[in-house]
Design an enzyme around this catalytic site. Structure first.
Site: not given
Length: 311
Positions: A131, A184
């Site tokens: 991530e 994101t």
């Protein structure tokens, strides 16, 4: 060697779950990324092929490689050979944990091939490194439910403290994924860095109520708790017809919902499959005239997380 080739399924996830920004997530039964993985005589991680997305096969530039390498380093065996082929069924930038699924599936599969040296909860930290590569932040709200299944809560990052929450048996999730990309990193940039105390108090109340509602299997309380007064008002502008979708889906039987992760996907929770499918029909009714391509997923909550089977 036994189990030298395995198939791995890593589920999509919904993060934030309205009020639980960066701390609550849930796993879906579908869609999910799939892998074929095996031990290899070649040291380190080898990614032979990626199907379904234009992603690098360089392990240093792919979340799978980065996550597995973090595991191997902690194991003290960085040259252990792991080979994988990735079937990318979750579109990158979809808001349903695309990079998290790849990271989670990679570390659970590698851990299995290496004889299960780490617990599932310990694997979350390694998946978080994937991530970090994908979004610049090592967050756990997607990888934790992907690995552990069900609902998860990240109490703290320093130290990392993750707990599994109860999943009511009749809870279903419906997700619409408009085929537009919301990165994101971009979705984080528009967030306010300070919040009003009154908003914070309201949000804390909703987080506590959501957790209580899950344990009590109190669907009315869950419904009231699915309110985000901090992040959703800012990010809603990124998603076509967002507020109309929320209102109409609740009229169709949804308990409530919100933006999945950083968007553009929107999720709705429902009690029972019939309501969840009614919500899917309403999503279709709202989105069909907009001229935006979309996909709709209807799923029970996946309480198992990443699944492994023999090839």
């Amino acid at each position: 060697m036994e189990n030298d080739c395995i198939k791995v399924f890593a589920p999509a996830t919904v993060a934030n779950v309205a009020c639980g920004f960066d701390v609550i997530g849930l796993a879906m039964e579908a869609p999910g990324d799939e892998f074929i993985m095996r031990r290899s005589s070649k040291p380190g991680v080898t990614i032979t092929k990626v199907h379904g997305a234009n992603l690098s096969t360089d392990p240093a530039q792919n979340v799978c490689g980065v996550a597995i390498q973090a595991l191997l380093q902690k194991l003290g065996n960085p040259d252990a050979g792991i080979e994988l082929e990735l079937f990318k069924n979750i579109t990158p930038g979809s808001g349903i944990g695309s990079s998290a699924a790849s990271s989670a599936g990679a570390v659970v599969g590698a851990n299995h091939l290496l004889g299960e040296p780490f617990t599932r909860k310990q694997l979350v930290r390694f998946a978080m490194e994937g991530e970090r590569l994908a979004s610049g932040a090592a967050h756990a709200d997607n990888v934790a439910p992907a690995i552990l299944g069900g609902f998860t809560l990240v109490r703290s990052y320093k130290p990392l403290d993750i707990t599994s929450l109860h999943t009511p048996g009749e809870l279903w999730v419906t997700v619409i994924h408009p085929q537009i990309e919301v990165k994101t990193s971009d979705a984080r940039e528009i967030l306010k860095q300070k919040v009003l105390m009154t908003d914070a108090i309201r949000q804390w109340g909703n987080v506590g109520a959501l957790v209580a509602g899950l344990y009590q299997e109190n669907y009315e309380l869950i419904s009231r708790a699915l309110e985000d007064v901090i992040v959703e008002p800012v990010r809603a502008i990124l998603i076509p017809a967002f507020y109309e979708l929320k209102v109409k889906c609740k009229e169709a039987g949804a308990l409530g919902g919100g933006i999945s992760g950083s968007g553009p996907s929107v999720f709705m929770l429902s009690k029972g499959e019939a309501n969840a499918r009614n919500v899917a029909e309403m999503m279709n009714t709202v989105y069909a005239p907009l001229g935006v391509d979309y996909k709709i997923h209807v799923s029970k909550i996946n309480t198992e997380g990443v699944k492994i089977s023999k090839v």
